[in-house]
Scaffold this motif. Sequence first.
Motif, short mmCIF file in Angstrom:
data_model
loop_
_atom_site.label_atom_id
_atom_site.label_comp_id
_atom_site.label_asym_id
_atom_site.label_seq_id
_atom_site.Cartn_x
_atom_site.Cartn_y
_atom_site.Cartn_z
N CYS A 129 2.55 1.65 -3.39
CA CYS A 129 1.89 2.08 -4.54
C CYS A 129 1.50 3.46 -4.39
N GLU A 130 1.11 4.07 -2.91
CA GLU A 130 0.99 5.45 -2.75
C GLU A 130 2.21 6.16 -3.35
N SER A 183 -2.19 2.23 -8.91
CA SER A 183 -2.94 1.44 -8.05
C SER A 183 -2.56 0.10 -7.56
N GLN A 184 -3.29 -0.70 -6.42
CA GLN A 184 -2.65 -1.75 -6.13
C GLN A 184 -3.14 -2.93 -7.29
N LYS A 220 0.70 -1.24 -0.03
CA LYS A 220 0.19 -0.08 0.06
C LYS A 220 0.95 1.30 0.02
N ARG A 240 2.39 6.38 -6.99
CA ARG A 240 1.00 6.86 -7.28
C ARG A 240 0.45 5.91 -8.40
#
Length: 187
Positions: free
Chosen positions: A17-18, A23-24, A14, A21
């Motif tokens: 991915c953040e 998505s998972q 998570k 930028r």
Amino acid sequence: MAKSAVEQRGITVKLACEAFRISQDCYRYVGKGDSQNGLIAQWLVALTDNNRNWGFGLCFLYLRNVKGFRWNHKRVCRIYRELELNLRIKPRKRLVREKSEELAVPDAVNRVWSMDFMHDELEDGDSFRLLNVIDDFNREALGIEVDLSLPSERVIRVLSQIIAWREKPHSIRCDNGPENVSGAITH
């Protein structure tokens, strides 16, 4: 990059991915190799071997309409490009022109005239044409006719006026423009 950050730095999926930028779902996506891609490749290679001048469009239409396969054109195109079956673009054949003879310089007035058309545009976008008739011996401008359109009948009229003013020349040089090769002028 996110996968290497998770493996090397030990951060969570998570957080990776953040940070990047994405998505998972994108992180976890694994492309599926379809078993029919090999079949598509076999058909494309066979078609291009048998029909060397067929491009992608003809190959795809043959597979779709004649053989009845329902493959998406984007998929077939992707495989076609991966196989590097794109047609070579043939260079245009250039015409070899013989060296033109030098123009003979006339030895007296009224032996040879040159006739040619020019065109330009007015400020409002309307185009106009000019007919120039020149005596080749002394470069004298015998006639300049300007109008929006100069059909062959108008050219004949202008030449008749110049011939009435000066004598008829032995020859007239001109290019093969549509006004010069019409049946009315050649007679």
